[in-house]
Design a protein around this motif. Structure first.
Motif, short mmCIF file in Angstrom:
data_model
loop_
_atom_site.label_atom_id
_atom_site.label_comp_id
_atom_site.label_asym_id
_atom_site.label_seq_id
_atom_site.Cartn_x
_atom_site.Cartn_y
_atom_site.Cartn_z
N GLY A 9 0.84 -1.19 0.00
CA GLY A 9 0.00 0.00 0.00
C GLY A 9 0.88 1.23 0.00
N TRP A 10 0.26 2.40 0.13
CA TRP A 10 1.01 3.65 0.15
C TRP A 10 1.89 3.69 1.38
CZ3 TRP A 10 2.96 7.09 -2.72
CH2 TRP A 10 3.32 8.34 -2.24
N GLN A 11 3.17 3.94 1.19
CA GLN A 11 4.12 3.99 2.30
C GLN A 11 4.73 5.38 2.47
OE1 GLN A 11 6.83 0.74 1.67
NE2 GLN A 11 5.25 -0.77 2.07
N GLY A 12 4.17 6.35 1.78
CA GLY A 12 4.68 7.71 1.91
C GLY A 12 5.87 7.96 1.01
N GLY A 21 9.04 21.95 -7.27
CA GLY A 21 7.95 22.34 -8.17
C GLY A 21 6.77 21.38 -8.16
N ASP A 22 6.96 20.17 -7.64
CA ASP A 22 5.84 19.22 -7.56
C ASP A 22 4.80 19.75 -6.59
OD1 ASP A 22 7.08 17.51 -9.32
OD2 ASP A 22 7.55 15.96 -7.83
N VAL A 23 3.52 19.51 -6.91
CA VAL A 23 2.41 19.89 -6.03
C VAL A 23 1.63 18.63 -5.70
CG1 VAL A 23 0.26 21.22 -5.82
CG2 VAL A 23 2.25 22.22 -6.98
N TYR A 24 1.37 18.42 -4.42
CA TYR A 24 0.56 17.29 -3.96
C TYR A 24 -0.75 17.84 -3.42
CZ TYR A 24 5.39 15.66 -3.68
OH TYR A 24 6.71 15.40 -3.95
N LYS A 25 -1.86 17.48 -4.05
CA LYS A 25 -3.17 17.81 -3.51
C LYS A 25 -3.52 16.70 -2.53
CE LYS A 25 -5.29 20.77 -6.87
NZ LYS A 25 -6.59 21.14 -7.39
N HIS A 26 -3.57 17.03 -1.27
CA HIS A 26 -3.76 16.02 -0.23
C HIS A 26 -5.20 15.51 -0.24
CE1 HIS A 26 0.15 17.34 0.80
NE2 HIS A 26 -0.27 18.53 1.21
N PRO A 27 -5.35 14.20 -0.07
CA PRO A 27 -6.71 13.64 -0.06
C PRO A 27 -7.47 14.03 1.21
CG PRO A 27 -5.11 11.94 0.48
CD PRO A 27 -4.33 13.19 0.14
N TYR A 28 -8.75 13.84 1.15
CA TYR A 28 -9.60 13.97 2.35
C TYR A 28 -9.78 15.40 2.85
CZ TYR A 28 -7.94 9.18 2.26
OH TYR A 28 -7.59 7.93 1.85
N GLY A 29 -10.67 16.13 2.23
CA GLY A 29 -11.09 17.40 2.81
C GLY A 29 -11.75 17.11 4.15
N LEU A 75 -4.70 21.25 11.47
CA LEU A 75 -5.48 20.46 10.52
C LEU A 75 -4.78 20.37 9.17
CD1 LEU A 75 -8.03 18.94 9.67
CD2 LEU A 75 -9.11 21.15 9.25
N ALA A 76 -4.32 21.50 8.64
CA ALA A 76 -3.65 21.50 7.34
C ALA A 76 -2.35 20.69 7.38
CB ALA A 76 -3.38 22.93 6.88
N VAL A 77 -1.57 20.86 8.44
CA VAL A 77 -0.34 20.08 8.58
C VAL A 77 -0.68 18.59 8.64
CG1 VAL A 77 1.60 19.52 10.10
CG2 VAL A 77 1.06 21.92 9.58
N GLY A 78 -1.69 18.23 9.42
CA GLY A 78 -2.10 16.83 9.50
C GLY A 78 -2.51 16.28 8.15
N MET A 79 -3.23 17.07 7.36
CA MET A 79 -3.65 16.63 6.03
C MET A 79 -2.45 16.35 5.13
SD MET A 79 -6.71 19.27 5.27
CE MET A 79 -8.40 18.73 5.38
N SER A 80 -1.35 17.07 5.34
CA SER A 80 -0.18 16.94 4.48
C SER A 80 0.73 15.77 4.83
CB SER A 80 0.64 18.24 4.50
OG SER A 80 1.32 18.41 5.72
N VAL A 81 0.56 15.19 6.00
CA VAL A 81 1.45 14.12 6.46
C VAL A 81 1.49 12.96 5.47
CG1 VAL A 81 1.81 12.35 8.24
CG2 VAL A 81 1.36 14.73 8.89
N VAL A 82 0.35 12.56 4.95
CA VAL A 82 0.29 11.40 4.05
C VAL A 82 1.20 11.57 2.84
CG1 VAL A 82 -1.73 12.21 2.76
CG2 VAL A 82 -1.30 9.76 2.96
N ASP A 83 1.39 12.80 2.38
CA ASP A 83 2.21 13.05 1.20
C ASP A 83 3.59 13.60 1.49
OD1 ASP A 83 0.40 12.35 -0.92
OD2 ASP A 83 -0.74 14.15 -0.45
N VAL A 84 3.76 14.32 2.60
CA VAL A 84 5.02 15.03 2.84
C VAL A 84 5.88 14.40 3.93
CG1 VAL A 84 6.01 17.26 3.58
CG2 VAL A 84 4.06 17.21 2.00
#
Length: 179
Positions: A9-12, A21-29, A75-84
């Motif tokens: 599965g996704w391991q980060g 320059g990459d942009v990650y739109k984090h899942p789960y509003g 909240l925003a930092v938490g949303m970014s954890v999955v990608d960053v």
């Protein structure tokens, strides 16, 4: 009994996966509730009546209570954890925090991160430093928050993750051959 196969599965992201320059739109509003705001203001002892006193807040320019700005940051930092920072070993800093618009009960927050830079460390060969700009928006597309975030992120060759033992899972927990 059928054979069970554990698939990866996704391991980060690891340090090598980041490109400037990459942009990650984090899942789960996430919709912010009154309970979120009341609990957070109580937990952090934020006594500003803008966050918990409707009678007071209704007489201000906003006409209602505002969500605590540090909750929006968390909240925003938490949303970014999955990608960053799923594979981070430390957060080195949060810089340039700006609240661009108020957040109210019932707003749904979405977040994205843009990679600004990355660099190797002479003092640690198992991690590198990644700086991102984290931006949060409400359901109407209004930017409500931006900040720079800088974690140390593990390099892939120094990670010991597998489909059977993803990040954060203790050895031996979950699907076992004897199940």
């Amino acid at each position: 009994m059928s054979d069970t196969t554990v698939v990866e599965g996704w391991q980060g992201r690891f340090y090598e996966d980041f490109e400037t320059g990459d942009v990650y739109k984090h899942p789960y509003g996430r919709t912010v509730t009154e309970t979120d705001n009341v609990w957070f203001t109580n937990l952090t002892m934020n006594v500003n009546p803008m966050h918990f006193n409707e009678a007071y807040a209704s007489e201000t320019e906003f006409g209602e209570r505002l969500v605590d700005g540090t909750f929006v940051i968390a909240l925003a930092v938490g949303m970014s954890v999955v990608d960053v920072s799923m594979n981070a070993t430390a957060n080195l800093g949060y810089d340039g925090v700006q609240h661009h618009a108020p957040v109210f009960h019932g707003d749904t927050i979405f977040a994205e991160s843009e990679v600004l830079s990355k660099r190797e460390l002479d003092s640690r060969d198992h991690v590198g430093v990644v700086t991102t700009e984290l931006r949060a928006y409400n359901q109407d597309g209004t930017k409500v928050l931006s900040l720079e975030r800088t974690p140390m992120v593990r390099k892939r060759e120094h990670a010991s993750v597998s489909p059977e033992q993803p990040p954060g899972w203790p050895e031996g927990v979950g699907t076992q051959p004897e199940d």
